[in-house]
Design a protein around this motif. Structure first.
Motif, PDB file in Angstrom:
ATOM      1  N   GLU A  94       0.811  -1.216   0.000  1.00 60.68           N
ATOM      2  CA  GLU A  94       0.000   0.000   0.000  1.00 60.68           C
ATOM      3  C   GLU A  94       0.844   1.266   0.000  1.00 60.68           C
ATOM      4  O   GLU A  94       0.375   2.331  -0.378  1.00 60.68           O
ATOM      5  CB  GLU A  94      -0.913   0.030   1.226  1.00 60.68           C
ATOM      6  CG  GLU A  94      -2.104  -0.881   1.170  1.00 60.68           C
ATOM      7  CD  GLU A  94      -3.050  -0.615   2.329  1.00 60.68           C
ATOM      8  OE1 GLU A  94      -3.678   0.454   2.329  1.00 60.68           O
ATOM      9  OE2 GLU A  94      -3.143  -1.460   3.232  1.00 60.68           O
ATOM     10  N   ARG A  95       2.097   1.144   0.419  1.00 59.28           N
ATOM     11  CA  ARG A  95       2.962   2.311   0.547  1.00 59.28           C
ATOM     12  C   ARG A  95       3.903   2.486  -0.645  1.00 59.28           C
ATOM     13  O   ARG A  95       4.745   3.382  -0.646  1.00 59.28           O
ATOM     14  CB  ARG A  95       3.782   2.200   1.837  1.00 59.28           C
ATOM     15  CG  ARG A  95       2.913   2.018   3.073  1.00 59.28           C
ATOM     16  CD  ARG A  95       3.736   1.813   4.331  1.00 59.28           C
ATOM     17  NE  ARG A  95       2.880   1.450   5.458  1.00 59.28           N
ATOM     18  CZ  ARG A  95       3.315   1.216   6.688  1.00 59.28           C
ATOM     19  NH1 ARG A  95       4.605   1.320   6.958  1.00 59.28           N
ATOM     20  NH2 ARG A  95       2.471   0.886   7.644  1.00 59.28           N
ATOM     21  N   VAL A  96       3.764   1.624  -1.645  1.00 67.30           N
ATOM     22  CA  VAL A  96       4.666   1.650  -2.791  1.00 67.30           C
ATOM     23  C   VAL A  96       4.208   2.692  -3.810  1.00 67.30           C
ATOM     24  O   VAL A  96       3.099   2.610  -4.348  1.00 67.30           O
ATOM     25  CB  VAL A  96       4.744   0.261  -3.455  1.00 67.30           C
ATOM     26  CG1 VAL A  96       5.582   0.328  -4.723  1.00 67.30           C
ATOM     27  CG2 VAL A  96       5.326  -0.753  -2.478  1.00 67.30           C
ATOM     28  N   ASP A  97       5.058   3.658  -4.078  1.00 59.98           N
ATOM     29  CA  ASP A  97       4.748   4.664  -5.092  1.00 59.98           C
ATOM     30  C   ASP A  97       4.754   4.020  -6.481  1.00 59.98           C
ATOM     31  O   ASP A  97       5.604   3.194  -6.799  1.00 59.98           O
ATOM     32  CB  ASP A  97       5.798   5.788  -5.068  1.00 59.98           C
ATOM     33  CG  ASP A  97       5.738   6.607  -3.790  1.00 59.98           C
ATOM     34  OD1 ASP A  97       4.629   6.798  -3.263  1.00 59.98           O
ATOM     35  OD2 ASP A  97       6.804   7.044  -3.315  1.00 59.98           O
ATOM     36  N   GLY A  98       3.807   4.408  -7.309  1.00 58.21           N
ATOM     37  CA  GLY A  98       3.762   3.940  -8.689  1.00 58.21           C
ATOM     38  C   GLY A  98       2.969   2.681  -8.925  1.00 58.21           C
ATOM     39  O   GLY A  98       2.664   2.352 -10.081  1.00 58.21           O
ATOM     40  N   LEU A  99       2.611   1.959  -7.870  1.00 62.96           N
ATOM     41  CA  LEU A  99       1.862   0.714  -8.048  1.00 62.96           C
ATOM     42  C   LEU A  99       0.490   0.974  -8.660  1.00 62.96           C
ATOM     43  O   LEU A  99       0.029   0.234  -9.527  1.00 62.96           O
ATOM     44  CB  LEU A  99       1.718  -0.015  -6.714  1.00 62.96           C
ATOM     45  CG  LEU A  99       0.957  -1.343  -6.724  1.00 62.96           C
ATOM     46  CD1 LEU A  99       1.566  -2.321  -7.720  1.00 62.96           C
ATOM     47  CD2 LEU A  99       0.925  -1.963  -5.325  1.00 62.96           C
ATOM     48  N   ALA A 100      -0.163   2.041  -8.235  1.00 67.49           N
ATOM     49  CA  ALA A 100      -1.494   2.357  -8.768  1.00 67.49           C
ATOM     50  C   ALA A 100      -1.438   2.609 -10.266  1.00 67.49           C
ATOM     51  O   ALA A 100      -2.334   2.201 -11.012  1.00 67.49           O
ATOM     52  CB  ALA A 100      -2.086   3.559  -8.040  1.00 67.49           C
TER      53      ALA A 100
END
Length: 251
Positions: A94-100
């Motif tokens: 949930e805290r990973v940038d760019g996953l969305a």
């Protein structure tokens, strides 16, 4: 203190929160239901996303007896529920940038669709970016979150913003920061979370409002019936055939 008294206290707390969202979120519930009805009328598709335990409320409105057949789950591997091992990996993702961005690039979402994003805290990168990037695609976003987190916690997204800052409609679950309704002198940590109860109720209220809004416009809401009642499978088959191009959980 007896166990039954604690149970009663939890019920009282949950009922109090339900009354609060009923009374204080009435306008937002109406707006969210109308937005869903607009999307159905205009040929758009409906999606719901939640990470961790927030995914429970998203799943509750997908392929559900009495629910809109057009609601699809936008699933992100590793963060839907706690089935991933170790379970803590879901929280980390949930805290990973760019996953969305990666998820949306591979999803069927397109301009004119609607996405419900559920995140209790609304502070992690994944739900913030999911809402932000979906809107940039021309997708309407309904956010379900506890607005209190925006004043009592720090955003984990590089922008410093929260889910509530990137939505067309925000439904405030009113859940206190920490998501635990009870305390006891003999127990060090607070306990008995109510976010799933309240968030699911909020969304079912929105779905009911959307169904009513469609009926008011002379449109039969594409609702599913229980497969455990006579004629249910036949009814659902007709609905899924009519709206097959907007239903993705059968593919």
């Amino acid at each position: 203190m007896s166990d039954s008294k604690l149970a009663g206290q939890f019920f009282d707390a949950a009922i109090g929160l339900l009354r609060q969202v009923r009374d204080e979120d009435a306008g937002e519930i109406e707006a969210a239901g109308s937005l869903i009805a607009d999307t159905v009328v205009e040929g758009g598709r409906l999606f719901a996303f939640g990470a961790g335990h927030s995914s429970l409320a998203a799943q509750d409105i997908v392929y559900r007896a009495g629910g809109l057949a057009l609601m699809n789950l936008l699933a992100v591997p590793g963060v839907v529920g706690v089935d991933v091992m170790p379970a803590t990996l879901g929280s980390a993702l949930e805290r990973v940038d760019g996953l969305a961005s990666a998820v949306l690039d591979c999803s069927p979402l397109q301009s004119g669709d609607l996405l419900v994003v559920i995140s209790l805290s609304g502070r992690n990168a994944l739900p913030v970016e999911m809402a932000m990037n979906a809107r940039s695609l021309g997708v309407k976003v309904i956010g379900v979150t506890s607005v209190a987190y925006a004043t009592e916690t720090t955003s984990r997204h590089v922008s410093g913003t929260y889910l509530k800052d990137h939505c067309d409609v925000v439904l405030d679950s009113r859940i206190p920061v920490g998501d635990a309704e009870l305390t006891l002198d003999s127990i060090e940590a607070p306990f008995a979370p109510a976010s799933t109860v309240v968030t699911s109720a909020l969304l079912q209220a929105v779905m009911a409002t959307a169904a009513g809004a469609l009926a008011d416009r002379g449109i039969e809401p594409p609702l599913l019936r229980s497969g455990n009642v006579d004629g249910g499978h036949e009814w659902n088959g007709r609905v899924m055939t009519e709206y097959g191009d907007r239903i993705f959980y059968r593919r």
